[in-house]
Motif scaffolding. Sequence first.
Motif, PDB file in Angstrom:
ATOM      1  N   ILE A 100       0.841  -1.203   0.000  1.00 50.37           N
ATOM      2  CA  ILE A 100       0.000   0.000   0.000  1.00 50.37           C
ATOM      3  C   ILE A 100       0.874   1.250   0.000  1.00 50.37           C
ATOM      4  CG2 ILE A 100      -1.756   1.280   1.284  1.00 50.37           C
ATOM      5  CD1 ILE A 100      -2.702  -1.389   2.444  1.00 50.37           C
ATOM      6  N   LEU A 101       1.871   1.260   0.869  1.00 53.60           N
ATOM      7  CA  LEU A 101       2.752   2.430   0.981  1.00 53.60           C
ATOM      8  C   LEU A 101       3.538   2.671  -0.299  1.00 53.60           C
ATOM      9  CD1 LEU A 101       4.107   1.872   4.619  1.00 53.60           C
ATOM     10  CD2 LEU A 101       2.237   3.375   3.865  1.00 53.60           C
ATOM     11  N   LEU A 102       3.985   1.588  -0.952  1.00 51.26           N
ATOM     12  CA  LEU A 102       4.726   1.737  -2.201  1.00 51.26           C
ATOM     13  C   LEU A 102       3.844   2.340  -3.286  1.00 51.26           C
ATOM     14  CD1 LEU A 102       7.263   1.231  -3.917  1.00 51.26           C
ATOM     15  CD2 LEU A 102       6.374  -1.065  -4.408  1.00 51.26           C
ATOM     16  N   ASP A 103       2.609   1.880  -3.381  1.00 49.23           N
ATOM     17  CA  ASP A 103       1.703   2.416  -4.393  1.00 49.23           C
ATOM     18  C   ASP A 103       1.395   3.883  -4.131  1.00 49.23           C
ATOM     19  OD1 ASP A 103      -0.243   1.203  -6.653  1.00 49.23           O
ATOM     20  OD2 ASP A 103      -1.256   2.817  -5.592  1.00 49.23           O
ATOM     21  N   LEU A 104       1.230   4.248  -2.850  1.00 49.44           N
ATOM     22  CA  LEU A 104       0.986   5.654  -2.510  1.00 49.44           C
ATOM     23  C   LEU A 104       2.202   6.510  -2.831  1.00 49.44           C
ATOM     24  CD1 LEU A 104      -0.854   5.233   0.920  1.00 49.44           C
ATOM     25  CD2 LEU A 104      -1.876   5.895  -1.261  1.00 49.44           C
ATOM     26  N   ALA A 105       3.391   5.975  -2.551  1.00 50.19           N
ATOM     27  CA  ALA A 105       4.619   6.736  -2.790  1.00 50.19           C
ATOM     28  C   ALA A 105       4.870   6.968  -4.267  1.00 50.19           C
ATOM     29  CB  ALA A 105       5.805   6.011  -2.161  1.00 50.19           C
ATOM     30  N   THR A 106       4.471   6.008  -5.115  1.00 48.92           N
ATOM     31  CA  THR A 106       4.708   6.135  -6.555  1.00 48.92           C
ATOM     32  C   THR A 106       3.485   6.660  -7.298  1.00 48.92           C
ATOM     33  OG1 THR A 106       4.039   3.818  -6.903  1.00 48.92           O
ATOM     34  CG2 THR A 106       6.384   4.251  -6.523  1.00 48.92           C
ATOM     35  N   HIS A 177     -13.298   7.596 -11.283  1.00 52.04           N
ATOM     36  CA  HIS A 177     -11.980   7.984 -11.779  1.00 52.04           C
ATOM     37  C   HIS A 177     -10.906   7.264 -10.966  1.00 52.04           C
ATOM     38  CE1 HIS A 177      -8.668  10.375 -13.256  1.00 52.04           C
ATOM     39  NE2 HIS A 177      -8.357  10.743 -12.005  1.00 52.04           N
ATOM     40  N   ASN A 178      -9.960   6.644 -11.667  1.00 53.51           N
ATOM     41  CA  ASN A 178      -8.899   5.881 -11.004  1.00 53.51           C
ATOM     42  C   ASN A 178      -9.493   4.759 -10.140  1.00 53.51           C
ATOM     43  OD1 ASN A 178      -6.161   5.581 -10.962  1.00 53.51           O
ATOM     44  ND2 ASN A 178      -5.816   6.932  -9.227  1.00 53.51           N
ATOM     45  N   GLY A 179     -10.635   4.217 -10.593  1.00 52.76           N
ATOM     46  CA  GLY A 179     -11.372   3.258  -9.786  1.00 52.76           C
ATOM     47  C   GLY A 179     -10.623   1.962  -9.549  1.00 52.76           C
ATOM     48  N   LEU A 180      -9.895   1.468 -10.546  1.00 53.30           N
ATOM     49  CA  LEU A 180      -9.170   0.209 -10.390  1.00 53.30           C
ATOM     50  C   LEU A 180      -8.150   0.303  -9.256  1.00 53.30           C
ATOM     51  CD1 LEU A 180      -8.649  -2.652 -11.431  1.00 53.30           C
ATOM     52  CD2 LEU A 180      -6.997  -1.688 -13.056  1.00 53.30           C
ATOM     53  N   ARG A 181      -7.415   1.410  -9.234  1.00 47.80           N
ATOM     54  CA  ARG A 181      -6.405   1.595  -8.195  1.00 47.80           C
ATOM     55  C   ARG A 181      -7.047   1.755  -6.825  1.00 47.80           C
ATOM     56  NH1 ARG A 181      -3.132   6.826  -6.631  1.00 47.80           N
ATOM     57  NH2 ARG A 181      -1.552   5.896  -5.272  1.00 47.80           N
ATOM     58  N   ASN A 182      -8.130   2.515  -6.732  1.00 41.00           N
ATOM     59  CA  ASN A 182      -8.805   2.706  -5.440  1.00 41.00           C
ATOM     60  C   ASN A 182      -9.328   1.379  -4.885  1.00 41.00           C
ATOM     61  OD1 ASN A 182      -8.370   5.463  -5.561  1.00 41.00           O
ATOM     62  ND2 ASN A 182     -10.334   5.889  -6.544  1.00 41.00           N
ATOM     63  N   GLY A 183      -9.849   0.550  -5.781  1.00 34.60           N
ATOM     64  CA  GLY A 183     -10.321  -0.758  -5.351  1.00 34.60           C
ATOM     65  C   GLY A 183      -9.194  -1.623  -4.821  1.00 34.60           C
ATOM     66  N   VAL A 184      -8.035  -1.547  -5.462  1.00 33.49           N
ATOM     67  CA  VAL A 184      -6.869  -2.310  -5.015  1.00 33.49           C
ATOM     68  C   VAL A 184      -6.417  -1.861  -3.627  1.00 33.49           C
ATOM     69  CG1 VAL A 184      -4.397  -2.677  -5.437  1.00 33.49           C
ATOM     70  CG2 VAL A 184      -6.049  -2.937  -7.309  1.00 33.49           C
ATOM     71  N   MET A 185      -6.418  -0.563  -3.375  1.00 37.20           N
ATOM     72  CA  MET A 185      -5.985  -0.052  -2.074  1.00 37.20           C
ATOM     73  C   MET A 185      -6.917  -0.521  -0.950  1.00 37.20           C
ATOM     74  SD  MET A 185      -3.186   1.643  -2.491  1.00 37.20           S
ATOM     75  CE  MET A 185      -2.860   0.298  -3.645  1.00 37.20           C
ATOM     76  N   LEU A 186      -8.219  -0.460  -1.208  1.00 30.47           N
ATOM     77  CA  LEU A 186      -9.175  -0.948  -0.212  1.00 30.47           C
ATOM     78  C   LEU A 186      -8.981  -2.442   0.020  1.00 30.47           C
ATOM     79  CD1 LEU A 186     -11.671  -0.634   1.595  1.00 30.47           C
ATOM     80  CD2 LEU A 186     -13.098  -0.950  -0.449  1.00 30.47           C
ATOM     81  N   PHE A 187      -8.778  -3.165  -1.044  1.00 31.55           N
ATOM     82  CA  PHE A 187      -8.593  -4.607  -1.002  1.00 31.55           C
ATOM     83  C   PHE A 187      -7.363  -4.972  -0.173  1.00 31.55           C
ATOM     84  CE2 PHE A 187      -6.633  -8.294  -3.131  1.00 31.55           C
ATOM     85  CZ  PHE A 187      -7.629  -9.221  -2.938  1.00 31.55           C
TER      86      PHE A 187
END
Length: 419
Positions: A100-106, A177-187
């Motif tokens: 999660i942190l890596l995805d937020l950082a990038t 918007h950016n729904g795929l990524r938001n779903g991954v973060m919640l997941f």
Amino acid sequence: MTIDIGSNTPERLEGKYKAMAICWILGLGCLVSWNSMLTIGDYYGKLFKKYHPTRALTLVYESFALGTMAILAYNESRINTRRRNLAGYALFFASTLALILLDLATSGKGGLGPFLGICAIVVIFGVADAHVEGGMVGDLSFMCPEFMQSYLAGMAASGALTSALRLVTVAAFENHHNGLRNGVMLFLGICTFFEFLCILLYAYSFPKLPIVKYFRAKAASEGSKTVSADLAAAGIQTKPDQNVGEAMQKERLSNKQLFFQNIDYALDLFLIYVLTLSIFPGFLYEDTGHHQLGDTWYPLVLVASYNVCDLISRYIPLVESLKLESRKGLMIAILARFLLVPAFYFTAKYADQGWMITLTSFLGLTNGYLTVCVLTIAPKGYKGPEQNALGNILVFCLLGGIFAGVALDWLWLIGKQSF
């Protein structure tokens, strides 16, 4: 080592069903992080398409899981099982949070740097898997077979749960918007919570159950040194008897002897997972063509059908009349399962999505059923320390099969322009 376990028997002790429930959750925690990686393969597939993430990450994961498991299995009799399992669940928790942190950082960007970062996290997943899977299977091998079945069912449930959560998050964020990524973060956030829950359950609840204390005390009385810390956490102090301990060590079969006495079971697990991982997940994500469900939903439905059937099949052996216990019968069934390779090839090339979903479901059914049959039958007839050692040996063979299957999965790419 002498411990008075009194006249108690497992049938007279409390906590069996609570222990089974905890084993189920601990099994879920063993694979929920990795299954989360597999289930978000659609997301990483779009970010890192040219790196074949579903195949590459699986190869990295299994390489380190197998290498670490080899070391742990060799030194099994000298390892503190409690520390081993807690370290594994803690690594799972930390590495899932790190995703999660890596995805937020990038900011959810692709490229070589973020991909290498994910590979580094997957290395930790592999190390954690070797700690937990081998440690838990070894620990449960000298307890009730129902505990092992519940643990293995929990491992399958992690796949079914992650698939269900992934389908829900995709549907919930599909039009955002950016729904795929938001779903991954919640997941991934939900998966991180489950790993933290496993740490608490294994550290504070599981060792204090009367039936668990009974089996661990029995194993300690038979010369096991791996359960001392768990017994201490439950308030039971062990008293080492050097003469008894040395006698039991001499009587105990070596790992080599255990392996050759159970070589057919070891080969069973190796072959089960060679086949499964040569198809799942890489082939399902990249080689099944384009169908009515679309590129987003089709691979998710295939993975979900596999995971749900894998979970269901792990409860079938609870019905004694449906449990396959013949060593010869198990080997025949496992070898016959290799007919699925040409079946998948021709189905992907000529058939529609309905046939592929059916075939994938059958792959999951046979995988879960045969795994439970082997791992609940094999440890019988040995003392606690030998059962623990055999559990570790069988997990090593299982991981060896996964590693070989992951490597063979790349053969599906031969002749493809994207390879």
